[in-house]
Design a protein around this motif. Structure first.
Motif, PDB file in Angstrom:
ATOM      1  N   GLY A  33       0.271   0.255   8.043  1.00  0.00           N
ATOM      2  CA  GLY A  33       1.194   0.953   8.251  1.00  0.00           C
ATOM      3  C   GLY A  33       2.596   0.592   7.392  1.00  0.00           C
ATOM      4  N   CYS A  34       3.429   1.339   7.280  1.00  0.00           N
ATOM      5  CA  CYS A  34       4.704   1.228   6.636  1.00  0.00           C
ATOM      6  C   CYS A  34       5.978   1.755   7.217  1.00  0.00           C
TER       7      CYS A  34
ATOM      8  N   ASN B  98       2.075   6.110   8.896  1.00  0.00           N
ATOM      9  CA  ASN B  98       0.695   5.528   8.742  1.00  0.00           C
ATOM     10  C   ASN B  98       0.484   5.636   7.043  1.00  0.00           C
ATOM     11  N   VAL B  99      -0.228   4.696   6.774  1.00  0.00           N
ATOM     12  CA  VAL B  99      -0.577   4.488   5.393  1.00  0.00           C
ATOM     13  C   VAL B  99      -2.156   4.804   5.242  1.00  0.00           C
TER      14      VAL B  99
ATOM     15  N   ALA C  45       0.824  -1.185  -0.129  1.00  0.00           N
ATOM     16  CA  ALA C  45      -0.078  -0.069   0.021  1.00  0.00           C
ATOM     17  C   ALA C  45       0.825   1.181  -0.188  1.00  0.00           C
ATOM     18  N   SER C  46       2.124   1.036   0.455  1.00  0.00           N
ATOM     19  CA  SER C  46       2.936   2.335   0.359  1.00  0.00           C
ATOM     20  C   SER C  46       3.992   2.201  -1.014  1.00  0.00           C
ATOM     21  N   GLU C  47       4.305   3.370  -1.526  1.00  0.00           N
ATOM     22  CA  GLU C  47       5.254   3.250  -2.578  1.00  0.00           C
ATOM     23  C   GLU C  47       6.639   2.677  -2.341  1.00  0.00           C
TER      24      GLU C  47
ATOM     25  N   ALA D 288      11.327  -5.195   5.913  1.00  0.00           N
ATOM     26  CA  ALA D 288      10.677  -4.487   6.778  1.00  0.00           C
ATOM     27  C   ALA D 288      11.530  -4.563   7.897  1.00  0.00           C
ATOM     28  N   PRO D 289      12.344  -3.499   8.529  1.00  0.00           N
ATOM     29  CA  PRO D 289      13.201  -3.549   9.676  1.00  0.00           C
ATOM     30  C   PRO D 289      12.533  -4.037  10.959  1.00  0.00           C
ATOM     31  N   GLY D 290      13.073  -4.892  11.636  1.00  0.00           N
ATOM     32  CA  GLY D 290      12.344  -5.236  12.973  1.00  0.00           C
ATOM     33  C   GLY D 290      11.093  -6.178  12.801  1.00  0.00           C
TER      34      GLY D 290
END
Length: 317
Positions: free
Chosen positions: A152-153, A158-159, A109-111, A248-250
């Motif tokens: 969320g990204c 927030n997305v 959902a995020s670029e 995705a860190p973490g």
């Protein structure tokens, strides 16, 4: 906008994603026979729906290089539904040749996460899906959609729910039969779950929702509870809590299949899953990985798994 509570479903459908999402980021690469041993343990525990692999480049994800062989070994097992993630038309062609029941198309959902994950823009991903949809026409293989970072990204925060809704509408136009909302980085919270479910029921009312939570921040099952309160009937989970996103860190593993099954069983919700069998499968997964897995029920057992009183030391003083 708050969502009015609904009656929790009496039956929930659980898709096991451990063989794909669970294994793709593990340092240990399992042999096909080891994967099949785990799959058979899960089948014996009542699992009937698997996201079994991904038809990505073997160079990109060596852990899933045996995608075709794994599907071939399982596809004639009665009663199973085998889905596979595909990143592009070439992956879809391979999945069709292997004999899957459905393909899963995924986009973030995020670029920024989509660029990290598949090295293209969101719009470019969606445009490519149109060719996959044409490949599936008349094949009998269903198309399912999945939206990563739906809550969320890790790069953008927030997305907007409108971004998720816009992608969902594109999947509906492609003829998707299901839509999964992926909590790729464990950023979902119960209020966000309520917001997204409410919005999507307005945006794509005929597209059944599946919720896919990670337990990165320890509230994966709390998010399931919110989904149940809203009447959502489909969830994805991974045996032993295997999994995590390399981009995705973490991000830690998915909610564990045995933890989810335990929660649902205690709520009187039918899943068709057998908890003791899932615990056995989770222990096998831990042996294959060579490390303890993060799930809890496979360590502690169900609440009525009683200890022998005489075997426990008595306090002194």
């Amino acid at each position: 906008m708050p969502v009015a509570p609904e009656v929790p479903p009496r039956r929930v459908h659980v898709t096991e994603v451990g063989l794909r999402d669970g294994l793709q980021n593990e340092p240990v690469v399992l042999a096909t026979e080891q994967k099949l041993a785990l799959a058979r343990a899960l089948i014996a525990a009542g699992v009937r729906e698997f996201e079994v692999t991904s038809f990505v480049s073997p160079r990109a994800v060596p852990a899933l290089a045996d995608a075709a062989e794994l599907v071939a070994a399982l596809r004639d097992t009665p009663g199973l539904h085998l889905s596979a993630l595909v990143p592009n038309p070439r992956g879809a062609e391979r999945a069709l040749a292997a004999g899957v029941d459905s393909v899963v198309l995924f986009v973030s959902a995020s670029e920024s996460h989509n660029a990290k994950n598949v090295n293209r823009s969101v719009e470019a991903s969606l445009a490519g899906f149109e060719r996959v949809a044409r490949l599936l026409e008349g094949s009998g293989v269903a198309l399912r959609g999945a939206i990563a970072t739906a809550f969320g990204c890790p790069f953008e925060g927030n997305v907007p729910v409108q971004a998720v809704g816009g992608i969902a509408r594109r999947f509906a136009e492609l003829g998707a039969t299901h839509l999964s909302l992926g909590d790729t980085t464990g950023m979902a919270t119960p209020p966000l779950v309520a917001e997204r479910v409410h919005h999507l029921r307005g945006a794509v009312p005929d597209l059944p929702l599946t919720l896919h939570f990670h337990n990165t921040r320890g509230i994966g099952l709390a998010n399931v509870m919110q989904g149940l309160a809203l009447g959502v009937e489909r969830y994805e989970s991974s045996i032993g809590g295997l999994g995590g996103c390399p981009f995705a860190p973490g991000a830690s593993g998915n909610i564990a299949s045995e933890d989810l099954a335990y929660l649902l069983e205690e709520m009187g919700i039918d899943t068709g899953l057998e908890l003791d069998g899932l615990i056995g499968a989770a222990r096998l997964a831990g042996e294959l990985m060579g490390r303890p897995l993060p799930a809890q029920v496979s360590r502690a057992g169900p609440r009525l798994a009683l200890a022998e009183c005489a075997a426990v030391p008595t306090a002194r003083g």
